[in-house]
Design a protein around this motif. Structure first.
Motif, PDB file in Angstrom:
ATOM      1  N   GLY A 292       0.783  -1.223   0.000  1.00  0.00           N
ATOM      2  CA  GLY A 292       0.000   0.000   0.000  1.00  0.00           C
ATOM      3  C   GLY A 292       0.818   1.277   0.000  1.00  0.00           C
ATOM      4  O   GLY A 292       0.323   2.332   0.396  1.00  0.00           O
ATOM      5  N   GLN A 293       2.063   1.208  -0.456  1.00  0.00           N
ATOM      6  CA  GLN A 293       2.889   2.407  -0.509  1.00  0.00           C
ATOM      7  C   GLN A 293       2.459   3.271  -1.681  1.00  0.00           C
ATOM      8  O   GLN A 293       2.097   2.765  -2.737  1.00  0.00           O
ATOM      9  CB  GLN A 293       4.364   2.015  -0.618  1.00  0.00           C
ATOM     10  CG  GLN A 293       4.830   1.262   0.613  1.00  0.00           C
ATOM     11  CD  GLN A 293       6.231   0.683   0.465  1.00  0.00           C
ATOM     12  OE1 GLN A 293       6.812   0.675  -0.617  1.00  0.00           O
ATOM     13  NE2 GLN A 293       6.766   0.202   1.567  1.00  0.00           N
ATOM     14  N   LYS A 294       2.483   4.553  -1.479  1.00  0.00           N
ATOM     15  CA  LYS A 294       2.026   5.503  -2.506  1.00  0.00           C
ATOM     16  C   LYS A 294       3.148   5.826  -3.492  1.00  0.00           C
ATOM     17  O   LYS A 294       4.302   5.941  -3.113  1.00  0.00           O
ATOM     18  CB  LYS A 294       1.548   6.796  -1.847  1.00  0.00           C
ATOM     19  CG  LYS A 294       0.448   6.597  -0.820  1.00  0.00           C
ATOM     20  CD  LYS A 294      -0.826   6.115  -1.469  1.00  0.00           C
ATOM     21  CE  LYS A 294      -1.923   6.025  -0.441  1.00  0.00           C
ATOM     22  NZ  LYS A 294      -2.702   4.829  -0.512  1.00  0.00           N
ATOM     23  N   LEU A 295       2.768   5.952  -4.752  1.00  0.00           N
ATOM     24  CA  LEU A 295       3.684   6.399  -5.796  1.00  0.00           C
ATOM     25  C   LEU A 295       3.079   7.636  -6.443  1.00  0.00           C
ATOM     26  O   LEU A 295       2.042   7.555  -7.084  1.00  0.00           O
ATOM     27  CB  LEU A 295       3.878   5.299  -6.853  1.00  0.00           C
ATOM     28  CG  LEU A 295       4.568   4.016  -6.392  1.00  0.00           C
ATOM     29  CD1 LEU A 295       4.550   2.984  -7.503  1.00  0.00           C
ATOM     30  CD2 LEU A 295       5.989   4.316  -5.958  1.00  0.00           C
ATOM     31  N   ASP A 296       3.743   8.777  -6.250  1.00  0.00           N
ATOM     32  CA  ASP A 296       3.233   9.996  -6.879  1.00  0.00           C
ATOM     33  C   ASP A 296       3.741  10.088  -8.314  1.00  0.00           C
ATOM     34  O   ASP A 296       4.489   9.225  -8.788  1.00  0.00           O
ATOM     35  CB  ASP A 296       3.591  11.240  -6.060  1.00  0.00           C
ATOM     36  CG  ASP A 296       5.088  11.470  -5.921  1.00  0.00           C
ATOM     37  OD1 ASP A 296       5.876  10.869  -6.669  1.00  0.00           O
ATOM     38  OD2 ASP A 296       5.457  12.278  -5.054  1.00  0.00           O
ATOM     39  N   VAL A 297       3.334  11.142  -8.996  1.00  0.00           N
ATOM     40  CA  VAL A 297       3.691  11.302 -10.397  1.00  0.00           C
ATOM     41  C   VAL A 297       5.203  11.390 -10.577  1.00  0.00           C
ATOM     42  O   VAL A 297       5.749  10.892 -11.568  1.00  0.00           O
ATOM     43  CB  VAL A 297       2.969  12.515 -11.022  1.00  0.00           C
ATOM     44  CG1 VAL A 297       3.471  13.831 -10.446  1.00  0.00           C
ATOM     45  CG2 VAL A 297       3.097  12.498 -12.530  1.00  0.00           C
ATOM     46  N   TRP A 298       5.928  11.974  -9.628  1.00  0.00           N
ATOM     47  CA  TRP A 298       7.380  12.105  -9.739  1.00  0.00           C
ATOM     48  C   TRP A 298       8.062  10.747  -9.594  1.00  0.00           C
ATOM     49  O   TRP A 298       9.053  10.473 -10.294  1.00  0.00           O
ATOM     50  CB  TRP A 298       7.907  13.107  -8.717  1.00  0.00           C
ATOM     51  CG  TRP A 298       7.362  14.476  -8.998  1.00  0.00           C
ATOM     52  CD1 TRP A 298       6.453  15.160  -8.251  1.00  0.00           C
ATOM     53  CD2 TRP A 298       7.650  15.295 -10.135  1.00  0.00           C
ATOM     54  NE1 TRP A 298       6.158  16.362  -8.846  1.00  0.00           N
ATOM     55  CE2 TRP A 298       6.884  16.470 -10.007  1.00  0.00           C
ATOM     56  CE3 TRP A 298       8.466  15.167 -11.254  1.00  0.00           C
ATOM     57  CZ2 TRP A 298       6.923  17.494 -10.944  1.00  0.00           C
ATOM     58  CZ3 TRP A 298       8.509  16.181 -12.192  1.00  0.00           C
ATOM     59  CH2 TRP A 298       7.745  17.331 -12.025  1.00  0.00           C
ATOM     60  N   ALA A 299       7.539   9.920  -8.706  1.00  0.00           N
ATOM     61  CA  ALA A 299       8.085   8.566  -8.566  1.00  0.00           C
ATOM     62  C   ALA A 299       7.872   7.774  -9.850  1.00  0.00           C
ATOM     63  O   ALA A 299       8.775   7.072 -10.322  1.00  0.00           O
ATOM     64  CB  ALA A 299       7.434   7.848  -7.386  1.00  0.00           C
ATOM     65  N   MET A 300       6.685   7.888 -10.431  1.00  0.00           N
ATOM     66  CA  MET A 300       6.397   7.167 -11.671  1.00  0.00           C
ATOM     67  C   MET A 300       7.251   7.694 -12.827  1.00  0.00           C
ATOM     68  O   MET A 300       7.765   6.911 -13.623  1.00  0.00           O
ATOM     69  CB  MET A 300       4.912   7.233 -11.990  1.00  0.00           C
ATOM     70  CG  MET A 300       4.094   6.376 -11.032  1.00  0.00           C
ATOM     71  SD  MET A 300       2.379   6.286 -11.479  1.00  0.00           S
ATOM     72  CE  MET A 300       1.708   7.581 -10.483  1.00  0.00           C
ATOM     73  N   LEU A 301       7.433   9.016 -12.894  1.00  0.00           N
ATOM     74  CA  LEU A 301       8.286   9.590 -13.921  1.00  0.00           C
ATOM     75  C   LEU A 301       9.726   9.091 -13.760  1.00  0.00           C
ATOM     76  O   LEU A 301      10.393   8.733 -14.740  1.00  0.00           O
ATOM     77  CB  LEU A 301       8.252  11.122 -13.870  1.00  0.00           C
ATOM     78  CG  LEU A 301       9.191  11.826 -14.850  1.00  0.00           C
ATOM     79  CD1 LEU A 301       8.841  11.477 -16.298  1.00  0.00           C
ATOM     80  CD2 LEU A 301       9.160  13.323 -14.622  1.00  0.00           C
ATOM     81  N   GLY A 302      10.193   9.048 -12.530  1.00  0.00           N
ATOM     82  CA  GLY A 302      11.535   8.534 -12.273  1.00  0.00           C
ATOM     83  C   GLY A 302      11.691   7.092 -12.725  1.00  0.00           C
ATOM     84  O   GLY A 302      12.711   6.725 -13.322  1.00  0.00           O
TER      85      GLY A 302
END
Length: 110
Positions: A80-90
């Motif tokens: 259940g850890q969150k991935l924001d748009v910056w994490a996905m872009l990375g």
């Protein structure tokens, strides 16, 4: 067996081991701790086999890059850890880097 298949299985074994590391609760739970030891042992053995034919820089970049992306996905789905748009872009950039190194770089030539 293909060196890249060994590398792929090594990456999956490392991701399984890392996932079990969280579940081991500081090596206080026997089952997950055993999975960590077996997963990492298998991962490093298979990685060593890949280094017979794949240059170490290419193998390790692939190992670490895909491992980061897969363990982030496991953290998102299983923990259940969150991935924001910056994490996905990375992660997209990591995958792009791995692909560029493997498909376009002459460093991968044997």
């Amino acid at each position: 067996m293909s060196a890249y298949l060994y590398l792929l299985i090594a990456i999956v074994a490392e991701v399984v081991g890392t996932s079990a590391l969280k579940a081991s609760e500081g090596f206080t739970r026997l089952g997950p701790t055993a999975v960590v030891v077996v997963g990492y042992g298998l991962a490093f053995w298979l990685l060593s086999l890949t280094l017979r034919t794949i240059p170490v820089g290419i193998a390790y970049a692939t190992w670490s890059g895909l491992g980061i992306v897969l363990i982030a996905a496991v953290g998102w789905v299983a923990f259940g850890q969150k991935l924001d748009v910056w994490a996905m872009l990375g992660m997209v950039l990591i995958i792009a880097g791995v692909l560029i190194m493997n498909l376009l770089s002459t460093s991968a030539a044997h």
